[in-house]
Design an enzyme around this catalytic site. Structure first.
Site, short mmCIF file in Angstrom:
data_model
loop_
_atom_site.label_atom_id
_atom_site.label_comp_id
_atom_site.label_asym_id
_atom_site.label_seq_id
_atom_site.Cartn_x
_atom_site.Cartn_y
_atom_site.Cartn_z
N HIS A 77 0.69 -1.37 0.00
CA HIS A 77 -0.07 -0.10 0.03
C HIS A 77 0.92 1.15 -0.12
O HIS A 77 1.80 1.35 0.61
CB HIS A 77 -1.03 -0.09 0.93
CG HIS A 77 -0.67 0.09 2.54
ND1 HIS A 77 -0.11 1.12 3.23
CD2 HIS A 77 -0.19 -1.06 3.33
CE1 HIS A 77 0.39 0.93 4.32
NE2 HIS A 77 0.14 -0.25 4.50
N ASP A 79 -0.23 4.52 0.96
CA ASP A 79 -0.47 5.54 2.08
C ASP A 79 0.01 5.22 3.24
O ASP A 79 0.46 4.23 3.79
CB ASP A 79 -1.95 5.61 2.28
CG ASP A 79 -2.50 4.23 2.80
OD1 ASP A 79 -2.13 3.25 2.47
OD2 ASP A 79 -3.65 4.41 3.75
N ASP A 140 6.24 1.59 6.45
CA ASP A 140 4.84 1.18 6.33
C ASP A 140 4.06 1.72 5.37
O ASP A 140 3.39 2.77 5.99
CB ASP A 140 4.18 0.80 7.76
CG ASP A 140 2.72 0.26 7.88
OD1 ASP A 140 2.52 -0.29 6.63
OD2 ASP A 140 2.47 0.55 8.73
N GLU A 174 -5.16 1.89 2.68
CA GLU A 174 -5.04 0.95 3.38
C GLU A 174 -5.10 1.16 4.88
O GLU A 174 -5.78 0.60 5.60
CB GLU A 174 -3.81 -0.06 3.16
CG GLU A 174 -3.88 -1.19 3.74
CD GLU A 174 -3.19 -1.50 5.34
OE1 GLU A 174 -3.17 -2.53 5.83
OE2 GLU A 174 -2.58 -0.32 5.69
N GLU A 175 -4.56 2.10 5.33
CA GLU A 175 -4.35 2.43 6.61
C GLU A 175 -5.84 2.93 7.21
O GLU A 175 -5.75 3.14 8.38
CB GLU A 175 -3.19 3.88 6.93
CG GLU A 175 -2.08 3.16 6.46
CD GLU A 175 -1.33 2.31 7.57
OE1 GLU A 175 -2.01 1.73 8.41
OE2 GLU A 175 -0.09 2.04 7.25
N ASP A 197 3.71 -6.31 3.71
CA ASP A 197 3.13 -5.31 4.66
C ASP A 197 3.50 -5.75 5.99
O ASP A 197 2.99 -5.06 7.21
CB ASP A 197 1.73 -4.83 4.47
CG ASP A 197 1.50 -3.77 5.29
OD1 ASP A 197 2.08 -3.04 5.48
OD2 ASP A 197 0.07 -3.50 5.23
N HIS A 379 3.83 3.48 12.53
CA HIS A 379 3.01 4.29 12.88
C HIS A 379 3.59 5.23 13.98
O HIS A 379 2.78 5.92 14.66
CB HIS A 379 1.59 3.75 13.38
CG HIS A 379 0.87 2.97 12.31
ND1 HIS A 379 -0.38 2.59 12.34
CD2 HIS A 379 1.23 2.56 11.10
CE1 HIS A 379 -0.72 1.67 11.62
NE2 HIS A 379 0.30 1.84 10.58
#
Length: 410
Positions: A77, A79, A140, A174-175, A197, A379
């Site tokens: 992903h 984002d 990520d 995705e997030e 991921d 994150h």
């Protein structure tokens, strides 16, 4: 080009998604990054590389053998989360990490210590990419993208080993849980796929949470407090009462492994009306149903106590455990297992305490476990990635294709 070199370039693009936006992709800068990836794919020889109207990037590497082989996909992903600053990322390469403290930002006295971040103890001697402590890194999942495209570049080089058709896909949003919403599964055309991921090399996410979104609405009765006796129903207090009826020990901060939870993510209110937003999670779908039933019973009790319609619930399942869809296809996990072992790794099967695009895609007809990228601390401002593990993760993808070509699929 090495995977880590691509990552150093990719993190310069701010690609945070936005849950409040109704569009797909939810932010225009994801589309900007997608266009960059398409151009890179075209340059390396992926002739059909393109981005569709919803911001999904796809491309195909043709087979170089006549042997009948499955079409295998690799997905990551684009984002990043918006909870941590994501613009102006300043990555730094730490060569041969010595096991001590890493000063991320001397001016702001931001230090990453193995005493606090124990995962550092496993990467002593590795080259690491870190942040300056003021933003996330974006590994990520830009590390996953970098590894997939490095794999692609090697497959397209002269003298590549025999392989079947390979499909590549990069998703937006995705997030915020929308990465698979408009994924073109049929047009993608893979028999199965892997999302890239995860974190530590060797990890295989073959399970994930079943997930339910719960919205609790409370209708109160507001009166002048001086004349409120036996009349007022304070919606905020009823909402607090609802929360008190859920098990304290089943909150995220008290659970681990395969333990599910009720997570209160947002609350607003006044005396007249209040709302609570929850996510409910469990690897066992039957246990998730019990959580939903407990919430319903709490609402029934409060409506009996305060009157019909005081508490209303809106529940919807958002995704399910991918294990259910992977069980009929053991060869998908076998390939990943064998690939990791062949590279000297130890496969570790993980019941992920979250969800990935793969969990949704598995129920959309594309069985799709999740593989590692070599990153840690997603994150957050202390996110980092092992350059050494990025190379191993890239080789894992290549080895899956090599092993698949050696199998008899008739």
């Amino acid at each position: 080009m090495q995977a880590y070199e691509r990552l150093l370039s990719y993190v310069s693009y701010d690609t945070c998604s936005d849950a409040s936006s109704p569009t797909c992709p939810s932010t225009e800068h994801q589309r900007t990054f997608g266009a960059v990836l398409v151009e890179e794919m075209l340059r390396m020889g992926i002739a059909d590389a393109h981005m569709d109207e919803n911001g999904y990037v796809t491309g195909t590497i043709p087979a170089n053998t006549d042997k009948k082989l499955p079409v295998i996909g690799f997905i990551a992903h684009m984002d990043v989360v918006d909870e941590v600053p994501s613009a102006g990322v300043k990555p730094r390469l730490v060569k041969a990490y010595d096991g001590g403290d890493i000063v991320l930002n001397a001016e702001k006295n931001i230090v990453m210590s193995p005493d606090e971040f124990e995962s550092l103890k496993a990467v002593v001697g590795h080259d690491l990419i870190v942040t300056d402590g003021t933003t996330l890194l974006g590994a990520d999942d830009k590390a996953g993208i970098a590894e997939i495209l490095t794999m692609a570049e090697r497959l397209l080089a002269p003298g590549a080993f025999p392989h079947g058709v390979v499909k590549i896909g990069f998703t937006p949003d995705e997030e915020i849980g929308r990465g698979a919403d408009l994924f073109p599964v049929e047009a993608f055309g893979a028999d199965f796929a892997y999302t890239v991921d995860g974190d530590v090399f060797g990890g295989i996410d073959n399970e994930n949470f079943n997930a339910t979104a719960l919205q609790v609405s409370v209708a109160g009765l507001s009166t002048h407090p001086g004349a409120a006796k036996n009349k007022m129903i304070n919606a905020c207090l009823v909402a607090m009462e609802f929360q008190s009826m859920l098990p304290v020990a089943q909150r995220p901060e008290y659970t681990e492994g395969r333990e599910g939870f009720f997570h209160l993510t947002n609350m607003t209110g006044s005396a007249e009306k209040a709302s609570l937003t929850y996510i409910l999670r469990d690897h066992d779908r039957a246990l998730l149903e019990r959580r939903k039933e407990l919430a319903k019973q709490a609402a029934v009790f409060l409506n009996h106590k305060y009157g019909p319609g005081t508490v209303t619930l809106d529940m919807r399942d958002t995704y399910y455990n991918m294990a259910e869809m992977l069980l009929p296809h053991p060869e998908i996990l076998e390939l990943a297992h064998e690939a990791i072992v062949s590279l000297g790794g130890t496969p570790v099967y993980i019941a992920a305490r979250g969800g990935t695009d793969g969990s949704r895609l598995s129920f959309m007809g594309l069985p799709c476990p999740n593989l590692a990228t070599g990153s840690r601390g997603s994150h957050g401002r202390f996110e980092y990635v092992s350059v050494n593990e990025m190379e191993l993760c890239t080789k894992t993808l290549l080895q899956i294709l090599r092993l698949a070509a050696e199998r008899d699929w008739d």
